[in-house]
Design an enzyme around this catalytic site. Structure first.
Site, PDB file in Angstrom:
ATOM      1  CB  SER A 181      -0.842  -0.185   1.236  1.00  8.81           C
ATOM      2  OG  SER A 181      -1.420   0.907   1.632  1.00  8.81           O
ATOM      3  CG  LEU A 182       0.959   4.019  -2.594  1.00  9.41           C
ATOM      4  CD1 LEU A 182       0.150   4.823  -3.609  1.00  9.41           C
ATOM      5  CD2 LEU A 182       2.442   4.149  -2.899  1.00  9.41           C
ATOM      6  CD  GLU A 235       1.871   6.838 -11.281  1.00  7.98           C
ATOM      7  OE1 GLU A 235       1.254   6.032 -11.949  1.00  7.98           O
ATOM      8  OE2 GLU A 235       3.036   6.664 -10.877  1.00  7.98           O
ATOM      9  CE  LYS A 287      -3.564   6.312  -3.042  1.00  6.41           C
ATOM     10  NZ  LYS A 287      -4.876   5.685  -2.970  1.00  6.41           N
ATOM     11  CG  ASP A 340     -11.251   6.526  -5.235  1.00  4.46           C
ATOM     12  OD1 ASP A 340     -10.738   5.623  -4.546  1.00  4.46           O
ATOM     13  OD2 ASP A 340     -12.138   7.292  -4.830  1.00  4.46           O
ATOM     14  NE  ARG A 378      -2.815  -3.750  -1.236  1.00  6.40           N
ATOM     15  CZ  ARG A 378      -3.102  -3.607   0.042  1.00  6.40           C
ATOM     16  NH1 ARG A 378      -4.350  -3.749   0.444  1.00  6.40           N
ATOM     17  NH2 ARG A 378      -2.174  -3.320   0.913  1.00  6.40           N
ATOM     18  CE1 TYR A 422      -0.144   0.562  -9.093  1.00  5.94           C
ATOM     19  CE2 TYR A 422      -2.082   1.690  -9.965  1.00  5.94           C
ATOM     20  CZ  TYR A 422      -1.503   0.827  -9.050  1.00  5.94           C
ATOM     21  OH  TYR A 422      -2.284   0.229  -8.105  1.00  5.94           O
ATOM     22  CE  LYS A 424       3.810   4.605  -8.226  1.00  8.01           C
ATOM     23  NZ  LYS A 424       3.126   3.948  -9.325  1.00  8.01           N
ATOM     24  CE  LYS A 471      -5.739   9.542  -0.251  1.00 10.65           C
ATOM     25  NZ  LYS A 471      -5.837   8.594   0.820  1.00 10.65           N
ATOM     26  CB  CYS A 503     -14.657  -0.795  31.445  1.00 18.73           C
ATOM     27  SG  CYS A 503     -15.012  -1.836  30.030  1.00 18.73           S
ATOM     28  CB  CYS A 522     -16.086  -5.583  32.373  1.00 18.07           C
ATOM     29  SG  CYS A 522     -14.583  -4.634  32.652  1.00 18.07           S
ATOM     30  CB  CYS A 561     -11.198  -1.574  30.300  1.00 18.88           C
ATOM     31  SG  CYS A 561     -11.693  -2.971  31.283  1.00 18.88           S
ATOM     32  CB  CYS A 621     -12.820  -6.545  30.132  1.00 16.49           C
ATOM     33  SG  CYS A 621     -13.788  -5.409  29.141  1.00 16.49           S
TER      34      CYS A 621
HETATM   35  S1  IVH Z   1       1.651   2.464  -6.623  1.00 13.37           S
HETATM   36  C1  IVH Z   1       3.987  -0.326  -3.711  1.00 13.37           C
HETATM   37  N1  IVH Z   1       0.325   4.123  -8.145  1.00 13.37           N
HETATM   38  O1  IVH Z   1      -3.440   3.154  -4.143  1.00 13.37           O
HETATM   39  C2  IVH Z   1       2.798   0.531  -3.898  1.00 13.37           C
HETATM   40  N2  IVH Z   1      -0.884   2.940  -6.489  1.00 13.37           N
HETATM   41  O2  IVH Z   1      -3.180   3.554  -1.310  1.00 13.37           O
HETATM   42  C3  IVH Z   1       2.173   0.348  -5.214  1.00 13.37           C
HETATM   43  N3  IVH Z   1      -3.271   3.390  -6.495  1.00 13.37           N
HETATM   44  O3  IVH Z   1      -2.949  -0.211  -3.366  1.00 13.37           O
HETATM   45  C4  IVH Z   1       1.111   1.298  -5.474  1.00 13.37           C
HETATM   46  N4  IVH Z   1      -3.278   4.795  -8.174  1.00 13.37           N
HETATM   47  O4  IVH Z   1      -4.423   0.357  -5.406  1.00 13.37           O
HETATM   48  C5  IVH Z   1       0.258   3.258  -7.128  1.00 13.37           C
HETATM   49  N5  IVH Z   1      -0.730   5.589  -9.595  1.00 13.37           N
HETATM   50  C6  IVH Z   1      -0.785   4.719  -8.597  1.00 13.37           C
HETATM   51  C7  IVH Z   1      -2.008   4.412  -7.962  1.00 13.37           C
HETATM   52  C8  IVH Z   1      -2.005   3.516  -6.902  1.00 13.37           C
HETATM   53  C9  IVH Z   1      -4.020   4.170  -7.282  1.00 13.37           C
HETATM   54  C10 IVH Z   1      -3.797   2.580  -5.372  1.00 13.37           C
HETATM   55  C11 IVH Z   1      -3.286   1.164  -5.320  1.00 13.37           C
HETATM   56  C12 IVH Z   1      -2.675   1.017  -3.951  1.00 13.37           C
HETATM   57  C13 IVH Z   1      -3.336   2.125  -3.209  1.00 13.37           C
HETATM   58  C14 IVH Z   1      -2.534   2.559  -2.011  1.00 13.37           C
END
Ligand code: IVH
Length: 718
Positions: free
Chosen positions: A97-98, A131, A133, A135, A154, A243, A307, A331, A441, A444, A465, A471
């Site tokens: 993930s990022l 680039e 991101k 959705d 994934r 990507y 990147k 973001k 709590c 409990c 707690c 609990c």
């Molecule tokens: S690179 C090693 N590039 O965002 C990380 N991810 O929040 C590889 N996503 O799981 C991800 N656009 O599903 C990358 N231009 C982009 C992206 C991208 C959307 C998604 C991807 C990732 C998620 C992480």
């Protein structure tokens, strides 16, 4: 997962129209969240029974108040995925993930961290790709000899679902890559998404045909891809942007940018808005440009991804837990709305943390109805931040707090739980009183306390707690964590079963799980509703299959505060066997040295060490572990690289290193299966000393430990 511990809900027949409206919206948010966990992330956080109860109540409310049934109501929505399951695919290279950044400062920090890690000179130039991101949902396409052989979602990053048949129906994804330079094996990583206009047209069609409507393009794309019947996927306008890459036999370039160009050459759609940035200013300029264009783009995006361009540097940087050090998702600012706090509810989590949530008058933020917002902790409600300073300003010399009845501004960023930003004091009702956070709590009745840091005298933000194992909120949660996928991973023993077994008194602590088969003569599980002979047999077999467990999973399963998967691995690598770990940690009266020892394990800081010591100090915990060890065999930790010359060795780096930073050296040694320690003792195998090494070098001499230079280290590990 916080266990909900508010009072029993009012029967639906007794709800006023106002109450019904609020609850309907709250349920909608809650159920949608669970749908997401279940369908998109494949990791439900509540039992099926609990889910069904929420759903039933939602439907009952709608039946009594039909005006609440809007076009986007869950009762009209197509289920996010069909029943049944896909075949699982283990990713040869995990799908990560990022890390997120929100401000320009976050971007600067990201670049600085890279510079420090690689120990670059000011004159060394860094280039980044930037680039959008997208959705959508990430997907990996495995090409062998140029032919698409497997496509997978994934999933949890390690294991996804086999959606090859579905991806085969996507027009944009080539079945064969074109070009002479296509490697033997190449896994393309990218995003499956749906264009906004296609989403609207699809919903239009659904409406005409009197079918249910979808919520947004992303959910629709996810739901469409994860159809067991690929014919349905074929009828959906799904698209793809490549990507990145996973497992490859060869790379078509030395840089991120070149690789994206190669994808494009081979026929994979790539995003036209990807650029190469030569400076931080370039990166931010591109961010702003994309942000400006965002509304006009054909698809939803939620930020810009940077990147690092050089792949050799990416490789050196590696990953922290599940995110690469070389990439950042910058973001876009969160969307905001104004609404009223109707109530404050307290939930008790697995670790006993009491977490407050604001129940809101439902409001739409960025196209999603929001009925709850997190309030984080007691101080957050009081308006005090982690540094003791007011977070929302002051009035009459006091921090601005949040009260029931207040009008607040909330914000929602992506999928995170909405937050309360600030309070509109001019709208505060006269009757609104400061909220009194419970000191008991709600689950409990035990005292709930805030740990005080002995050094600073500061109270921890979280009230916990003290009920530990008694609990119910914590016990069930701990057991659920214990059997969860990355812990003991027992098939057929999910939240629902744990909750049931706990309620029946069959399961109080982990060891009880392994005694279930023997106790079943009395329990007669097969006579319980929802169980049959076959499922009971399967369950017991699944339990027995876990009587052998690797040390790191075992440790993670215990649910020790601050010991997630990464720290569990660190501990397991350090101690290697359960006996060594027991000898070091299972003491009624730990000494300062025990604690010190822990802080010398790379990556384990004082807070974590303290939590570990506290955990093993607790008699009940030790008893529970001893009981468990009578039932299971804990396998020693496998070193990362078994055949490396330093695997299993304890090494210490000291003095100035010239070819790599200290962090990098540590990460490298750990990858090679060595334990990196902060101090030299007779247990140390090797000291790598650079110029200026001082007392550690002397210690090495004292203990007769071998000392080598940084160059010799590189020769040694090749
Ligand atoms: S690179 C090693 N590039 O965002 C990380 N991810 O929040 C590889 N996503 O799981 C991800 N656009 O599903 C990358 N231009 C982009 C992206 C991208 C959307 C998604 C991807 C990732 C998620 C992480």
């Amino acid at each position: 997962m916080p266990a909900k511990k508010s009072a029993a809900p009012k029967p639906v027949e007794e709800l006023s129209a106002r109450e019904a409206k609020a609850e309907h919206a709250r349920l909608e948010v809650e159920i949608s969240g669970h749908d997401r966990h279940y369908y998109q992330e494949d990791s439900p956080t509540i039992s099926d029974a609990e889910y069904d109860a929420l759903r039933l109540r939602y439907e009952e409310i709608e039946k009594r108040f039909p005006e609440l049934q809007t076009l986007t109501s869950l009762t009209r929505k197509v289920g996010a995925a069909p029943a049944g399951r896909f075949k699982k695919v283990r990713h040869a290279v995990p799908m990560l993930s990022l890390a997120n950044g929100f401000t320009e400062e976050d971007v600067a920090d990201f670049i600085d961290r890279i510079r420090r890690f690689l120990n670059l000179k000011d004159s060394d130039k860094l280039e980044f790709t930037a680039e959008p991101k997208i959705d959508g949902l990430s997907c990996t396409l495995r090409y062998e000899k140029g032919r698409l052989v497997t496509a997978a979602t994934r999933g949890d990053g390690t294991e996804g679902e086999d959606v090859t048949a579905n991806v085969h129906t996507m027009k944009e994804v080539p079945h064969e890559l074109k070009g002479r330079d296509v490697p033997d094996v190449f896994e393309v990583r990218g995003e499956v998404y749906m264009r906004r206009e296609d989403f609207l047209a699809l919903n239009e069609r659904q409406k005409k045909e009197g079918k249910q409507l979808y919520v947004n393009p992303r959910n629709t794309a996810a739901g469409s891809l994860r159809q067991l019947d690929a014919k349905i996927t074929a009828s959906r306008p799904l698209r793809f942007f490549g990507y990145g890459y996973g497992q490859v036999s060869e790379l078509p370039g030395d840089t991120q940018f070149e690789i994206v160009q190669a994808l494009k050459r081979w026929g994979i759609p790539t995003n036209p808005l990807i650029v190469l940035c030569k400076s931080p200013d370039d990166m931010l300029a591109h961010y702003r440009k994309i942000e400006e264009r965002r509304a006009k783009l054909e698809y939803d995006i939620d930020g810009v991804v940077y990147k690092l361009n050089r792949i050799d540097w990416q490789d050196r940087l590696g990953f922290i837990s599940r995110t690469p050090r070389w990439a950042l998702a910058h973001k876009f600012p969160a969307e905001k709305a104004t609404t009223v706090v109707k109530d404050i509810q307290i939930t008790v989590g697995r670790t006993g943390a009491l977490t407050p949530t604001a129940v809101l008058d439902p409001v739409t933020v960025g196209g999603v109805v929001v009925g709850m917002a997190t309030l984080h902790n007691e101080d957050y409600i009081k308006g005090i931040g982690g540094d003791g300073q007011p977070i929302r300003g002051e009035i009459d010399g006091k921090p601005i707090d949040i009260r029931i009845g207040d009008t607040v501004r909330i914000q929602r960023a992506g999928d995170v739980i909405p937050q309360v930003l600030d309070v509109l004091l001019e709208k505060r009702p006269k009757s609104a009183k400061p909220y009194v956070f419970p000191d008991k709590c709600p689950a409990c009745g035990s005292h709930a306390v805030r740990e005080v840091d002995p050094e600073t005298g500061k109270a921890d933000a979280v009230r916990r707690c003290t009920g530990g194992l008694i609990c119910p909120a914590q016990a069930v949660e701990r057991l659920i964590h214990f059997v969860s996928r990355n812990a003991f991973d027992i098939d057929g023993l999910g939240e629902k079963q744990v909750a049931l077994f706990f309620e029946k008194g069959w399961l109080k602590e982990p060891a009880d799980i392994f005694a279930l088969r023997a106790r079943n003569r009395k329990i007669k599980l097969e006579e319980e509703e929802g169980f049959g002979e076959v499922s009971v047999r399967n369950l017991f077999n699944a339990i027995d299959a876990r009587r052998k467990i690797p040390l790191n999973r075992f440790l993670y399963a215990l649910g020790i505060r601050h010991v997630g998967e990464t720290n569990a691995i660190r501990l397991a690598r350090h101690y290697q066997t359960i006996d060594a770990l027991k000898a070091a940690l299972m003491r009624a009266k730990p000494t300062d040295e025990d604690y010190e020892d822990l802080t010398h394990i790379g990556g384990i800081g004082e807070v974590v060490a303290e939590a570990i010591v506290e955990f093993f100090k607790e008699r009940k915990n030790r008893a529970a572990i001893e009981a468990l060890l009578k039932e299971v065999d804990v396998e020693p930790m496998e070193a990362v690289a078994r055949d490396s010359p330093v695997s299993g060795k304890t090494v210490v780096f000291t003095g100035a290193l010239e070819k790599m930073t200290r962090d990098e050296a540590k990460a490298m040694a750990e990858r090679l299966g060595a334990k990196v320690s902060g101090s030299v003792s007779k247990k140390t195998d090797l000291v790598i000393a650079g110029p200026g090494a001082g007392s550690k070098l002397a210690d090495a001499k004292k203990h007769g430990v071998k000392v080598i230079t940084e160059d010799e280290w590189f020769k040694l590990v090749g």
